[in-house]
Scaffold this active site. Structure first.
Site, PDB file in Angstrom:
ATOM      1  N   ASP A   1      12.942  44.586  -4.985  1.00  0.00           N
ATOM      2  CA  ASP A   1      11.582  44.812  -5.477  1.00  0.00           C
ATOM      3  C   ASP A   1      10.878  45.733  -4.499  1.00  0.00           C
ATOM      4  O   ASP A   1      11.047  45.585  -3.285  1.00  0.00           O
ATOM      5  CB  ASP A   1      10.832  43.462  -5.589  1.00  0.00           C
TER       6      ASP A   1
ATOM      7  N   ASN B   1       3.800  46.143  -7.495  1.00  0.00           N
ATOM      8  CA  ASN B   1       2.934  45.336  -8.363  1.00  0.00           C
ATOM      9  C   ASN B   1       3.442  43.901  -8.344  1.00  0.00           C
ATOM     10  O   ASN B   1       3.588  43.250  -9.374  1.00  0.00           O
ATOM     11  CB  ASN B   1       2.935  45.906  -9.788  1.00  0.00           C
TER      12      ASN B   1
ATOM     13  N   SER C   1      11.160  44.916 -24.853  1.00  0.00           N
ATOM     14  CA  SER C   1       9.841  44.463 -25.294  1.00  0.00           C
ATOM     15  C   SER C   1       9.731  44.644 -26.793  1.00  0.00           C
ATOM     16  O   SER C   1      10.332  45.562 -27.371  1.00  0.00           O
ATOM     17  CB  SER C   1       8.774  45.318 -24.602  1.00  0.00           C
TER      18      SER C   1
ATOM     19  N   ASN D   1      -4.100  42.572 -20.140  1.00  0.00           N
ATOM     20  CA  ASN D   1      -3.626  41.630 -21.157  1.00  0.00           C
ATOM     21  C   ASN D   1      -4.615  40.492 -21.368  1.00  0.00           C
ATOM     22  O   ASN D   1      -5.406  40.155 -20.489  1.00  0.00           O
ATOM     23  CB  ASN D   1      -2.248  41.092 -20.784  1.00  0.00           C
TER      24      ASN D   1
ATOM     25  N   TYR E   1       4.780  54.242 -22.459  1.00  0.00           N
ATOM     26  CA  TYR E   1       5.419  53.006 -21.996  1.00  0.00           C
ATOM     27  C   TYR E   1       6.432  52.518 -23.034  1.00  0.00           C
ATOM     28  O   TYR E   1       7.589  52.211 -22.717  1.00  0.00           O
ATOM     29  CB  TYR E   1       4.363  51.923 -21.734  1.00  0.00           C
TER      30      TYR E   1
ATOM     31  N   LYS F   1      10.856  52.068 -22.995  1.00  0.00           N
ATOM     32  CA  LYS F   1      11.690  50.912 -23.375  1.00  0.00           C
ATOM     33  C   LYS F   1      12.662  51.310 -24.479  1.00  0.00           C
ATOM     34  O   LYS F   1      13.844  50.924 -24.471  1.00  0.00           O
ATOM     35  CB  LYS F   1      10.800  49.744 -23.811  1.00  0.00           C
TER      36      LYS F   1
ATOM     37  N   GLY G   1      -4.236  52.123 -30.833  1.00  0.00           N
ATOM     38  CA  GLY G   1      -2.818  51.779 -30.948  1.00  0.00           C
ATOM     39  C   GLY G   1      -2.527  50.318 -31.245  1.00  0.00           C
ATOM     40  O   GLY G   1      -1.371  49.954 -31.441  1.00  0.00           O
ATOM     41  N   ASP G   2      -3.549  49.446 -31.253  1.00  0.00           N
ATOM     42  CA  ASP G   2      -3.282  48.023 -31.511  1.00  0.00           C
ATOM     43  C   ASP G   2      -2.995  47.768 -32.993  1.00  0.00           C
ATOM     44  O   ASP G   2      -3.726  48.234 -33.864  1.00  0.00           O
ATOM     45  CB  ASP G   2      -4.494  47.166 -31.090  1.00  0.00           C
TER      46      ASP G   2
HETATM   47  N1  UDP Z   1      -7.183  41.727 -26.437  1.00  0.00           N
HETATM   48  C1  UDP Z   1      -8.562  41.596 -26.454  1.00  0.00           C
HETATM   49  N2  UDP Z   1      -9.235  41.752 -25.268  1.00  0.00           N
HETATM   50  C2  UDP Z   1      -8.617  42.024 -24.088  1.00  0.00           C
HETATM   51  C3  UDP Z   1      -7.201  42.153 -24.081  1.00  0.00           C
HETATM   52  C4  UDP Z   1      -6.518  42.005 -25.279  1.00  0.00           C
HETATM   53  O1  UDP Z   1      -9.162  41.361 -27.498  1.00  0.00           O
HETATM   54  O2  UDP Z   1      -9.304  42.168 -23.058  1.00  0.00           O
HETATM   55  C5  UDP Z   1      -6.427  41.529 -27.695  1.00  0.00           C
HETATM   56  C6  UDP Z   1      -5.602  42.727 -28.147  1.00  0.00           C
HETATM   57  O3  UDP Z   1      -6.378  43.586 -28.969  1.00  0.00           O
HETATM   58  C7  UDP Z   1      -4.465  42.057 -28.906  1.00  0.00           C
HETATM   59  C8  UDP Z   1      -4.252  40.739 -28.134  1.00  0.00           C
HETATM   60  O4  UDP Z   1      -5.483  40.502 -27.449  1.00  0.00           O
HETATM   61  O5  UDP Z   1      -4.855  41.727 -30.234  1.00  0.00           O
HETATM   62  C9  UDP Z   1      -3.112  40.793 -27.123  1.00  0.00           C
HETATM   63  O6  UDP Z   1      -3.297  41.910 -26.276  1.00  0.00           O
HETATM   64  P1  UDP Z   1      -2.377  42.161 -25.006  1.00  0.00           P
HETATM   65  O7  UDP Z   1      -2.835  43.434 -24.364  1.00  0.00           O
HETATM   66  O8  UDP Z   1      -2.344  40.945 -24.161  1.00  0.00           O
HETATM   67  O9  UDP Z   1      -0.919  42.323 -25.622  1.00  0.00           O
HETATM   68  P2  UDP Z   1      -0.333  43.419 -26.668  1.00  0.00           P
HETATM   69  O10 UDP Z   1      -1.459  44.250 -27.182  1.00  0.00           O
HETATM   70  O11 UDP Z   1       0.633  44.200 -25.861  1.00  0.00           O
HETATM   71  O12 UDP Z   1       0.310  42.621 -27.746  1.00  0.00           O
END
Ligand code: UDP
Length: 342
Positions: free
Chosen positions: A27, A31, A120, A194, A144, A148, A297-298
């Site tokens: 490691d 981080n 992932s 997250n 990112y 992967k 992107g969500d």
């Molecule tokens: N999320 C949120 N506020 C935050 C962080 C995440 O509302 O401060 C939401 C995000 O839009 C998603 C969920 O929580 O619907 C999980 O997000 P995370 O970034 O943990 O994981 P990923 O998007 O990679 O699945």
């Protein structure tokens, strides 16, 4: 194990030691924390050797493998912040893709061809067909995610080129939670990207409120739905994959060769509001929220079909969302500043 001082790595070291494996960690601590490994040693009653190696340093990776002489490698070391990857794509490809190439070359040189890779669910890109199976179409929505995607392809090609390779591509859903001892857990540097680490820092008083990124998705309460998985379940998934490749799998068959993808998820989705409610119950603290626009992107919903891992690895995620929150809270409340205070 590369990246063994990080969040998922440290929990996986604990489970491997509990199964009687010997572990050497590589490691660069960029981080991660040496303190995490010290505590892993406390939990396991056994010290863990740490080699401070950056996976982009090819000579150092080779030297470390010559020293460790592993039977198998678990490869966690990588960069993982989506937003940062958009700003610094070259760095992400160099570390995540280049680092894996260095590792593969070094493994070949020392005659070790059993590899468990941290992939992932991001490799399913912007998929909308749920649940996700290992045969769902692959893609990515940011650098990112592409790293992967590319590493998976590299490893499939390597495994196809030489039948001595056995590779597990473990596609994690959303790892959360902490070891039940409360001694190790997730300790993000800076503002957490997250959801659960952010909520935990609000509950412990380090941040004022959670920003919910969108409540107008096509989901039951409008907030994003994800498949949260307890990090100890995830760690157990690595032990199961390693056993499968090494020939000591649940079905007791010979070691499996070739490259194989396995989803590691629970199969159940939870919304942002459900996670907040579970965390409030677990912590007894109120978590103030405000709603902001969606994050770029969500997707609305993402959850696994974990049947292949159940059938082929004999592994299932057993821990509930409440346990994930309780264990996160035990870690966060006992270590409000993470490992920094130690
Ligand atoms: N999320 C949120 N506020 C935050 C962080 C995440 O509302 O401060 C939401 C995000 O839009 C998603 C969920 O929580 O619907 C999980 O997000 P995370 O970034 O943990 O994981 P990923 O998007 O990679 O699945």
């Amino acid at each position: 194990m590369t990246g063994g001082a990080g969040y998922i790595g440290s929990h996986t070291v604990v489970e491997l030691l509990a199964q009687g494996h010997e572990v050497v960690v590589l490691d660069d601590l960029s981080n991660a924390s040496a303190e995490a490994l010290r505590r892993v040693g406390e939990i396991a009653g056994r010290d863990v050797e740490l080699l401070e190696v950056d996976v982009t340093d090819e000579a150092a990776v080779l030297a470390a493998l010559e020293r460790a002489r592993p039977e198998a490698v678990v490869h966690f070391a990588a960069l993982k912040a989506v937003g940062e990857s958009v700003e610094q794509p070259e760095r992400y490809y160099r570390t995540n893709v280049g680092g894996t190439l260095n590792l593969v070359r070094a493994m070949d040189a020392v005659g070790c061809r059993t590899l468990v890779f941290s992939s992932s669910a991001t490799v399913y890109g912007a998929a909308t067909q749920m649940p996700l199976t290992e045969d769902s179409p692959l893609g990515a929505t940011n650098p990112y995610g592409w790293t992967k995607f590319v590493v998976e392809q590299v490893l499939r090609d390597v495994a196809a080129s030489d039948e001595r390779w056995g590779v597990a591509l473990l596609r994690y859903f959303n790892p959360v939670g902490a070891h039940p001892s409360g001694r190790i857990g997730e300790d993000p540097r800076g503002v957490p990207n997250n959801l659960v680490p952010f909520i935990a820092q609000v509950a412990v008083g380090r941040r004022e409120q959670l920003t919910i990124f969108g409540d107008d998705f096509d989901t039951p309460d409008g907030t994003g739905v994800r498949d949260y998985i307890h990090v100890v379940d995830l760690a157990e998934g690595h032990v199961a994959a390693l056993a499968k490749l090494a020939g000591g799998g649940a079905d007791g068959d010979g070691g499996v060769r070739g490259a194989h993808a396995w989803n590691l998820g629970t199969g159940t989705g939870s919304s942002v509001r459900q996670v907040v409610a579970a965390f409030e119950r677990a912590s007894g603290r109120e978590v103030p929220v405000r709603v902001a626009p969606r994050r770029a992107g969500d997707v609305a919903t993402s959850y696994a079909n974990p049947a292949r891992a159940r059938d082929e690895l004999g592994w299932v995620a057993r821990r509930s969302l409440d346990e994930m929150c309780e264990d996160t809270w035990r870690w966060q409340s006992g270590n409000p500043q993470g490992y920094a205070a130690s």
